[in-house]
Design an enzyme around this catalytic site. Structure first.
Site, PDB file in Angstrom:
ATOM      1  N   ASP A  80       0.843  -1.206   0.000  1.00  0.00           N
ATOM      2  CA  ASP A  80       0.000   0.000   0.000  1.00  0.00           C
ATOM      3  C   ASP A  80       0.870   1.246   0.000  1.00  0.00           C
ATOM      4  O   ASP A  80       2.058   1.200   0.321  1.00  0.00           O
ATOM      5  CB  ASP A  80      -0.945   0.004   1.212  1.00  0.00           C
ATOM      6  CG  ASP A  80      -0.196  -0.049   2.538  1.00  0.00           C
ATOM      7  OD1 ASP A  80       0.742  -0.858   2.664  1.00  0.00           O
ATOM      8  OD2 ASP A  80      -0.527   0.733   3.447  1.00  0.00           O
ATOM      9  N   GLU A 143       0.126  -1.135   5.777  1.00  0.00           N
ATOM     10  CA  GLU A 143       1.193  -0.569   6.617  1.00  0.00           C
ATOM     11  C   GLU A 143       0.932   0.898   6.912  1.00  0.00           C
ATOM     12  O   GLU A 143       1.100   1.367   8.032  1.00  0.00           O
ATOM     13  CB  GLU A 143       2.545  -0.730   5.908  1.00  0.00           C
ATOM     14  CG  GLU A 143       3.749  -0.556   6.833  1.00  0.00           C
ATOM     15  CD  GLU A 143       4.208   0.885   7.010  1.00  0.00           C
ATOM     16  OE1 GLU A 143       4.924   1.162   7.973  1.00  0.00           O
ATOM     17  OE2 GLU A 143       3.837   1.750   6.189  1.00  0.00           O
TER      18      GLU A 143
HETATM   19 ZN   LIG Z   1       6.764   2.368   4.093  1.00  0.00          ZN
END
Ligand SMILES: [Zn+2]
Length: 439
Positions: A80, A143
């Site tokens: 992501d 993340e």
């Molecule tokens: Zn990163």
């Protein structure tokens, strides 16, 4: 031609999928993630012939069996990216090549690492290479929004009884202009990271019509609390990885300053004060920081706020605890302000830098980036690596790409780009790491 190298084309393909996750999984558009997984499968077919462990549909957990199944290594990255902000010279999801670099969101953070790892593995599989021990790849998809895909991967590894020798995630880079007066780039390997903790300061009062204000209302008390917090920062202290960084940097400083850093341990208090005054980046290396980020009061110009709130983002330094920091904040803002804890995370345990695993990272870095000074350091930003610290005592945070100071400034900002040659050097670094894993 390096610009038509398969790794470069793979990175371009991945960057073109705008994989922006939302904190609320129901609001994340799944389409770019599905398309990204398809691109990965297309560009790295041999890797996709390995054991793919289904943990979460948009994440990827892969087991590459080695000659030994004991103490494997885990190579991490995330799929992501953060949303696009600011004005870009080239389209942020265009992955265009200009001036020898691929431009776009995620080129450095962190699709470059995804490609570095995958291209290394794919090329070794083409050659029929079998690693000395199992290699796991763990690519999360949440993340940037503090999601749970890395937590789920850890749970799966735990369920299988996997006890990694070491875990390597994104983190420090081969960073040019990283230290004042030092010409050599520093290859900074995060051995720990600060803990991200957030609180809201809340002041309450009667509210009312703005034509008849009472003294010392919620907004005035909140403002006083914010000012007090700014004036009373947390105590300074340099943790051991910072002292080790100073010790290693010492020989690369101009002669007159050199002896100072050779005795970094004994001179810690002096050096700590020097760093505090050397700009925001250096100051963050020697204390827990507090940043007031959000503010709210009344919804209308002619209404007195009955509640005023300020969000404070705290980065808890190794050596402090969340409780220490909260006690400090409560004492400084005083009894008239309520402190509500929104999220609490302790700093991560410190991984060793005096053993075989770190020595391996250091040696390969020395071979591929001979001008760089490898060193442990404390990471200021949070990574998914923190979730692996309960599973493994050696968790390292390093991205094997050269980055200028300007490039580091484009991470989470506009004009993010990676040099084509730097991407390919990173592929070589991951290749060498897997090839040289000891039995
Ligand atoms: Zn990163």
């Amino acid at each position: 031609m390096s610009e038509t190298h398969p790794a470069v084309r793979a990175l371009q393909a991945l960057v073109r999928h705008p994989t922006v996750a939302d904190r609320d999984p129901a609001r994340t558009d799944p389409a770019p993630f599905v398309a990204l997984r398809a691109s990965l499968a297309e560009h790295f077919p041999l890797l996709h012939g390995l054991e793919l462990v289904e943990v979460e549909p948009h994440a990827l957990l892969v087991r590459w069996p080695g000659r030994s199944h004991a103490r494997p290594v885990v190579l991490m990255a995330h799929l992501d990216v953060v949303p696009v902000e600011g004005s870009w010279t080239h389209p942020p999801f265009g992955a265009e090549i200009h001036d020898g670099a691929v431009w776009g969101r995620g080129t450095l953070d962190d699709k470059g690492s995804v490609v570095g790892i995958c291209a290394a593995v794919e090329s070794l599989l083409t050659e029929g290479f079998v690693p000395a021990r199992d290699v796991w790849l763990s690519f999360g998809s949440t993340e940037e929004v503090s999601g749970t895909t890395a937590v789920d991967a850890v749970a799966e590894l735990r369920r299988r009884g996997v006890q990694p020798w070491f875990v390597l995630d994104e983190g420090g880079a081969v960073a040019a202009e990283a230290f004042p007066m030092v010409a050599a780039p520093l290859a900074v390997v995060g051995v720990t990271e600060k803990g991200v903790t957030s609180v809201e300061l809340v002041a309450e009062g009667a509210g009312g019509h703005a034509s008849t204000p009472a003294a010392n209302g919620p907004t005035a008390r909140l403002a006083a609390a914010i000012t007090a917090l700014e004036r009373s920062p947390l105590p300074l202290h340099a943790p051991t990885p910072t002292l080790e960084l100073l010790r290693r940097v010492g020989p690369h400083l101009p002669a007159p300053v050199r002896p100072l850093l050779a005795r970094a341990d004994r001179l810690a208090p002096v050096l700590t004060r020097v760093l505090r005054s050397a700009g925001a980046e250096a100051a963050a290396m020697v204390r827990t920081t507090a940043a007031v980020t959000t503010l709210s009061g009344s919804p209308a110009l002619n209404v007195i706020a009955s509640t005023a709130r300020a969000g404070v983002n705290l980065r808890v330094m190794v050596g402090d605890t969340v409780d220490d920091v909260l006690a400090h904040v409560r004492r400084v803002v005083g009894p008239g302000i309520r402190v509500e804890v929104v999220e609490r995370n302790e700093p991560s345990p410190v991984s060793p830098w005096d053993d075989q695993a770190f020595a391996l990272l250091e040696r390969i870095t020395g071979e591929l980036f001979p001008d760089a000074v490898p060193t442990p350091y404390v990471m200021m930003a949070a990574t998914d690596a923190r979730f692996f610290t309960g599973l493994c005592e050696r968790v390292y945070r390093f991205t094997p790409f050269r980055m200028t100071k300007a490039q580091r400034g484009t991470i989470h900002a506009a004009d993010e780009h990676i040099g084509v040659a730097d991407l390919l050097a990173g592929v070589d670094w991951y290749r060498r790491l897997v090839q040289e894993l000891p039995a």
